[in-house]
Every structure is written in structure tokens, then in C-alpha cells.
Write an enzyme that holds these catalytic residues in place. Structure first.
Site, mmCIF file in Angstrom:
data_model
loop_
_atom_site.group_PDB
_atom_site.id
_atom_site.type_symbol
_atom_site.label_atom_id
_atom_site.label_comp_id
_atom_site.label_asym_id
_atom_site.label_seq_id
_atom_site.Cartn_x
_atom_site.Cartn_y
_atom_site.Cartn_z
ATOM 1 N N PHE A 156 0.812 -1.233 0.000
ATOM 2 C CA PHE A 156 0.000 0.000 0.000
ATOM 3 C C PHE A 156 0.835 1.269 0.000
ATOM 4 O O PHE A 156 0.327 2.344 -0.308
ATOM 5 C CB PHE A 156 -0.931 0.007 1.234
ATOM 6 N N LYS A 180 -1.530 -7.081 -9.468
ATOM 7 C CA LYS A 180 -2.502 -7.112 -8.361
ATOM 8 C C LYS A 180 -1.963 -6.163 -7.290
ATOM 9 O O LYS A 180 -1.182 -6.538 -6.436
ATOM 10 C CB LYS A 180 -2.610 -8.550 -7.819
ATOM 11 N N GLU A 183 -5.045 -3.811 -2.124
ATOM 12 C CA GLU A 183 -6.480 -3.526 -2.121
ATOM 13 C C GLU A 183 -6.804 -2.260 -1.313
ATOM 14 O O GLU A 183 -7.910 -1.746 -1.384
ATOM 15 C CB GLU A 183 -7.252 -4.747 -1.581
ATOM 16 N N SER A 233 5.213 -7.152 3.253
ATOM 17 C CA SER A 233 5.786 -7.453 4.565
ATOM 18 C C SER A 233 6.556 -8.782 4.534
ATOM 19 O O SER A 233 6.330 -9.624 3.650
ATOM 20 C CB SER A 233 4.655 -7.522 5.595
ATOM 21 N N CYS A 288 9.577 1.434 3.406
ATOM 22 C CA CYS A 288 10.467 0.323 3.758
ATOM 23 C C CYS A 288 11.882 0.837 4.002
ATOM 24 O O CYS A 288 12.714 0.128 4.553
ATOM 25 C CB CYS A 288 10.474 -0.722 2.650
ATOM 26 N N GLU A 387 9.061 -4.633 13.045
ATOM 27 C CA GLU A 387 8.791 -3.519 12.137
ATOM 28 C C GLU A 387 7.482 -2.857 12.570
ATOM 29 O O GLU A 387 6.456 -3.527 12.678
ATOM 30 C CB GLU A 387 8.657 -4.015 10.689
HETATM 31 P P1 NAD Z 1 1.388 -6.754 2.963
HETATM 32 O O1 NAD Z 1 2.427 -7.801 3.021
HETATM 33 O O2 NAD Z 1 0.287 -6.769 3.963
HETATM 34 O O3 NAD Z 1 0.664 -6.755 1.529
HETATM 35 C C1 NAD Z 1 1.408 -6.732 0.336
HETATM 36 C C2 NAD Z 1 0.595 -7.409 -0.763
HETATM 37 O O4 NAD Z 1 0.377 -8.768 -0.401
HETATM 38 C C3 NAD Z 1 -0.767 -6.786 -0.992
HETATM 39 O O5 NAD Z 1 -1.022 -6.742 -2.382
HETATM 40 C C4 NAD Z 1 -1.723 -7.740 -0.285
HETATM 41 O O6 NAD Z 1 -2.997 -7.801 -0.884
HETATM 42 C C5 NAD Z 1 -1.010 -9.078 -0.408
HETATM 43 N N1 NAD Z 1 -1.276 -9.973 0.724
HETATM 44 C C6 NAD Z 1 -1.543 -9.607 2.005
HETATM 45 N N2 NAD Z 1 -1.702 -10.707 2.769
HETATM 46 C C7 NAD Z 1 -1.539 -11.774 1.966
HETATM 47 C C8 NAD Z 1 -1.575 -13.199 2.179
HETATM 48 N N3 NAD Z 1 -1.835 -13.717 3.394
HETATM 49 N N4 NAD Z 1 -1.339 -13.999 1.129
HETATM 50 C C9 NAD Z 1 -1.078 -13.489 -0.098
HETATM 51 N N5 NAD Z 1 -1.036 -12.157 -0.344
HETATM 52 C C10 NAD Z 1 -1.249 -11.305 0.662
HETATM 53 O O7 NAD Z 1 2.158 -5.337 2.972
HETATM 54 P P2 NAD Z 1 1.552 -3.875 3.091
HETATM 55 O O8 NAD Z 1 1.018 -3.675 4.466
HETATM 56 O O9 NAD Z 1 0.679 -3.598 1.939
HETATM 57 O O10 NAD Z 1 2.882 -3.000 2.883
HETATM 58 C C11 NAD Z 1 3.768 -2.696 3.923
HETATM 59 C C12 NAD Z 1 4.910 -3.669 3.987
HETATM 60 O O11 NAD Z 1 5.603 -3.678 2.740
HETATM 61 C C13 NAD Z 1 5.950 -3.284 5.013
HETATM 62 O O12 NAD Z 1 6.367 -4.435 5.684
HETATM 63 C C14 NAD Z 1 7.083 -2.689 4.197
HETATM 64 O O13 NAD Z 1 8.356 -2.760 4.796
HETATM 65 C C15 NAD Z 1 7.010 -3.534 2.964
HETATM 66 N N6 NAD Z 1 7.643 -2.883 1.823
HETATM 67 C C16 NAD Z 1 8.860 -3.346 1.438
HETATM 68 C C17 NAD Z 1 9.531 -2.737 0.407
HETATM 69 C C18 NAD Z 1 10.884 -3.216 -0.006
HETATM 70 O O14 NAD Z 1 11.412 -2.694 -0.981
HETATM 71 N N7 NAD Z 1 11.477 -4.166 0.682
HETATM 72 C C19 NAD Z 1 8.936 -1.663 -0.267
HETATM 73 C C20 NAD Z 1 7.671 -1.231 0.144
HETATM 74 C C21 NAD Z 1 7.028 -1.849 1.202
#
Ligand code: NAD
Length: 487
Positions: A156, A180, A183, A233, A288, A387
Site C-alpha cells: 500500500f 494485483k 487492495e 511485509s 520500507c 517492524e
Molecule cells: P502486505 O504484506 O500486507 O501486503 C502486500 C501485498 O500482499 C498486498 O497486495 C496484499 O494484498 C497481499 N497480501 C496480504 N496478505 C496476503 C496473504 N496472506 N497472502 C497473499 N497475499 C497477501 O504489505 P503492506 O502492508 O501492503 O505494505 C507494507 C509492507 O511492505 C511493510 O512491511 C514494508 O516494509 C514492505 N515494503 C517493502 C519494500 C521493499 O522494498 N522491501 C517496499 C515497500 C514496502
């Protein structure tokens, strides 16, 4: 989730070159974090929707891979022009659904456009090697070929830039794509893909679907998906990596972070404080690359914290769309409550709050938490280990540079870090010994530009080839060696 049929608009899928507003799907709510109001409903794609998206991408791939790369990048040139023209519109959409300030949103869109600019160079980037007469009369060359349907699953916090780490590179390489996005923030990627459609991308080359866990699983298990790019994450990144790899797919999965900012006593304190403010509290800490642990070395702590606390207390928190606001709200009510829970835990576990963000929330219905600084944080405290992904900075004081390096290297994460110093030797030693993927020297947010690779180490990354830069070209292509002899 919200009931279907409410008065707000439904976000569309983009399948095989056409926009669709599906009915009868599970729906999620998209909210403006500055007010809490629901601004759209997002439909969650079913297995059948994903099958249609992937098959459309597969059919398109059979033609797109044969379009000469110089013609493929013409779409990217036109896309870049449209993104420049409508960048203000994309940035405003971003602020409206994500909450980041207008300045942060514009900076993100600029970074997104840079990805497209680099992808325009694909004719050079995709070149292979050749050597004649590797044996008598035998020539050898390598070529790079696209791999097929690629999927992108994004978080997000950067809804314009992170998808653009993926699809411009994948498409310019001759692949087709199913995106994708998160959401929570589907409107920004939808606007970005509208512009790609207007740039003349042929039907099926990029398909946009929405959804959460089940939608992602349908992509991970679809046999026609050949590669998966994920950013999110750490627990989900690990799951994506293991699941997609077990299905025989190529995977890059970028995960979460806990980034340390090390400050030596010889640092330029006023400039260092501005860099720390940007790193820890920019985008409300939802980056991140955000600095979340401040590590003053030796005598640095006194002068550093005096200045930092004053500057933090003066930060203007509010609706990110308003001018003068320096920090916006958190993305959702749930996330805001989770971050506030970490602040409660910090107090309960004995850290010293120097600035308590719970006391400085602007009034109104938004998801606000002010910036928070804890001093005397110890390694066993929850706020030191997990985190938080919000505007919470933990101070862990150490005596020497060695102590700082050991502290950072004990972290299970290895995304980004920075050292602030006027001593070149200290900077060089830190950069060399630290087990982290992206390092800043007097730079608080060490975000590599589009032509360099982007990823962390350890629990911040699962895979081999990093995002964007030349790594993206390797990730989105298969290398072939051709040996020729002519009789
Ligand atoms: P998230 O892991 O909750 O969601 C990321 C994506 O995964 C979304 O599209 C979501 O719909 C999907 N998703 C969520 N739960 C899932 C599941 N159980 N099974 C399959 N898909 C699933 O992350 P977020 O809250 O949207 O974003 C924040 C996180 O992203 C933080 O941990 C941040 O550090 C990380 N991030 C990392 C980088 C990097 O370059 N390493 C960059 C941006 C964000």
C-alpha cells in the site's frame, strides 16, 4: 469489507484491453485516511477472473514477444509523456487514498516516471554478448528472451512507484503482465494503467486485477504465470517466495525492514536532524526505507537529541493534501491502532518517551498519530525488534562504531541503513562491514534510482535478482547461448 451497492464508485478490472466493473464479488472499502470517509469499493478477483486475466496475458504474449524491442519501447515513450502530463492528477489520487503529503506523492510519481524512462532504454539493456571464433569457425552469442506471463503483487505504501518497479521493465522485455496492487490503494495504479492504455499498449499485454490473499493465491498457483514479483511485509514475502518457487516459478520477494540510522559525534547535527526527520517521519514512517532505530555513538546523543526533539515537536501533522503539512495520516484505522499499540508497548516495557505522538493527533475523523521518539530502548523490547511501519523512532545509544555495527548486524532485517559522519574512514568502514542491502552515507533514505538495483538482505529479501536496474532485465528474461558453425 463493505456491502455491495453503496453509493461510492467501484474500481474496475482491466482485462484484455477493456475496463470491467465486476458484480457479485467480495468488496473491500477504499478510504481517505485524512478523513476516514469511504471513497471507493474494490472488487476482489475470483479464481475465474484470474484465469481470464492470465489467459489474456498468455495469448497477448504469443504476439508481443515478436514485436521488435524498438517498437515495444515506443509505447513506453508515449507513456512517459502522458505520465508527465498527468503527474499532478496521479499524485492527488495517491494522497487521497494513501494519505502521504502532496510533496511526498509528487516525489513518488517522479520516481515512477524514472522507471519508465529507464525501461525506454531496453534495446541497449537487453543486448547479449558475442565472441567470434571461440573455436575454429565457431561463433558464440548470448541472447535474452522474455519468459511469458509475469505477475506483480504490491504493497500500500508506494502505489505508483512499486508497481512501476515491475511492469515497465517486464513489458519492455517482451513479457506480458498481471498486476494485483494493494487492495487498500487501488485507485492510483488504476489511474496509471489508464494512461498506459491511452499510450497504445495492445490488449492483454497488461492486465489489472484487485483483491487480497485468495486472489494472490490464484496467481501463485496458475500454471501460465512464469514469474512473480512481490513487495510487501516479511511474512507474506516468505510465503510468496516459498509457494511460487514450489510451483517452479521465478520469484523476487521484497519484505519488511527495521532500518538503523547511526550518528557519529562528528556529524553535521543540523543537517543530520533534517535527514532523520525525513527518514523517520516522511510518509508517516510508512516506507520500507524509513529510519526506525536511531543509534547515536558516544557523545553524539546529547546535541543530536536536543535538536531532534525540538524539530519533531514542531512537525505539522494533518491532511496531506493541504499545503504546509509535513506529515499525513496512517493508511487505515487498523494500521493506526496497531502503530499506537506499539507506542503503548514501548511505554509499558520501560522505554522513555521523548515525544509521544498519541498526544498530538489532529482532530477529525482521520487515522492520525503524531511522531514519537523513545529513548533508552533496549534490544529485548518489542519496539526494538519488530517492524512498526509508522512514525515511531527508537533511540538505542552505543559507545563505539564497532558497537553500532554489531547492533545493526544482529537485526534479522537488512533492508537499509545510514551513517552520519564527517569522517570518511568511519563511513567507509561502516559501508563495508554492515550486512544491509542499501546504505546511505549522510543520506537518510538511501533509495537507489531506477537504473540501480533495489533490495535488502536477510529477512528483507527472498530471491536473487533485485528490483529495477539491470537486475530487472535479468529477472524478466531468460538467457540463451547460441553456438554457430557454417559449413
Ligand atoms: P502486505 O504484506 O500486507 O501486503 C502486500 C501485498 O500482499 C498486498 O497486495 C496484499 O494484498 C497481499 N497480501 C496480504 N496478505 C496476503 C496473504 N496472506 N497472502 C497473499 N497475499 C497477501 O504489505 P503492506 O502492508 O501492503 O505494505 C507494507 C509492507 O511492505 C511493510 O512491511 C514494508 O516494509 C514492505 N515494503 C517493502 C519494500 C521493499 O522494498 N522491501 C517496499 C515497500 C514496502
Amino acid at each position: 469489507m463493505i456491502a455491495t451497492g453503496s453509493s461510492v464508485g467501484t474500481v474496475s478490472f482491466y482485462l484484455n484491453g477493456a475496463w470491467e466493473k465486476p458484480e457479485g464479488r467480495t468488496m473491500g472499502a477504499v478510504r481517505n485516511p485524512a478523513t476516514g470517509e469511504t471513497i471507493a469499493e474494490v472488487p476482489y478477483a475470483t479464481d475465474a477472473d484470474i484465469d481470464r486475466a492470465v489467459r489474456a496475458a498468455h495469448e497477448a504474449f504469443l504476439k508481443w514477444r515478436d514485436v521488435p524491442v524498438v517498437d515495444r519501447v515506443q509505447v513506453m515513450y508515449r507513456y512517459k509523456v502522458l505520465l508527465d502530463k498527468y503527474s499532478g492528477d496521479v499524485a492527488a489520487t495517491l494522497t487521497r487514498e494513501n494519505g502521504k503529503t502532496s510533496d511526498d506523492a509528487k516525489a513518488e510519481v517522479r520516481r515512477m516516471i524514472q522507471m519508465v524512462e529507464v525501461a525506454c532504454g531496453m534495446p541497449s539493456l537487453m543486448m547479449g554478448d558475442s565472441l567470434n571464433d571461440v573455436a575454429q569457425g565457431i561463433d558464440c552469442k548470448t541472447i535474452r528472451q522474455p519468459i511469458g506471463v509475469c505477475a506483480g503483487i504490491t504493497p500500500f505504501n508506494f502505489p505508483a512507484m512499486v508497481p512501476a518497479w515491475m511492469y515497465p521493465f517486464a513489458i519492455a522485455c517482451g513479457n506480458t503482465f498481471v498486476l494485483k496492487p494493494s487492495e487498500k490503494v487501488p485507485l492510483t495504479p488504476t489511474r496509471a494503467i489508464e494512461l498506459l492504455h491511452d499510450a497504445g499498449l495492445p490488449p492483454g499485454v497488461l492486465n489489472l486485477v484487485h483483491g487480497a490473499k485468495d486472489t494472490v493465491n490464484a496467481l501463485l498457483h496458475h500454471p501460465l504465470v512464469k514469474a512473480v514479483s512481490f513487495v510487501g511485509s516479511t511474512p507474506i514475502a516468505k510465503y510468496i517466495y516459498a509457494t511460487a518457487a514450489a510451483e517452479g516459478k521465478r520469484v523476487q520477494a521484497l519484505g519488511g525492514a527495521k532500518n538503523h540510522l547511526v550518528v557519529m559525534a562528528d556529524a553535521d547535527m543540523p543537517k543530520t536532524v533534517e535527514a532523520i526527520i525525513g527518514s523517520a517521519f516522511g510518509a508517516a514512517g510508512e516506507r520500507c526505507l524509513a529510519g526506525s532505530v536511531l543509534v547515536p555513538v558516544g557523545d553524539a546523543a546529547g546535541p543530536l537529541l536536543d535538536l531532534l526533539v525540538k524539530r519533531t515537536q514542531s512537525l505539522h501533522v494533518g491532511d496531506g493534501s493541504k499545503s504546509g503539512v509535513e506529515m499525513g495520516p496512517l493508511v487505515t484505522g487498523d494500521h493506526c491502532a496497531k502503530v499506537a499499540g506499539y507506542v503503548d508497548k514501548g511505554v509499558a516495557e520501560g522505554a522513555t518517551p521523548l515525544v509521544d505522538g498519541r498526544a498530538s493527533r489532529p482532530a477529525g475523523g482521520g487515522f492520525y498519530l503524531g511522531p514519537t521518539i523513545f529513548d533508552h530502548v533496549t534490544p529485548e523490547m518489542t519496539i526494538a525488534k519488530e517492524e512498526i511501519f509508522g512514525p515511531v523512532l527508537s533511540v538505542m545509544r552505543v559507545e563505539t562504531l564497532d558497537d553500532a555495527i554489531n547492533l545493526v548486524n544482529r537485526s534479522p532485517f537488512g533492508n537499509a541503513t545510514a551513517i552520519f559522519t564527517s569522517n570518511g574512514k568511519a563511513a567507509r568502514e561502516y559501508s563495508s562491514r554492515i550486512e544491509v542491502g542499501m546504505v546511505g552515507v549522510n543520506v537518510g533514505v538511501a533509495a537507489p534510482m531506477a537504473f540501480f538495483p533495489f533490495a535488502g538482505w536477510k529477512n528483507s529479501f527472498f530471491g536473487d535478482l533485485h528490483a529495477h536496474g539491470k537486475d530487472a532485465v535479468s529477472f524478466y528474461t531468460e538467457q540463451k547461448v547460441i553456438m554457430s558453425r557454417w559449413f
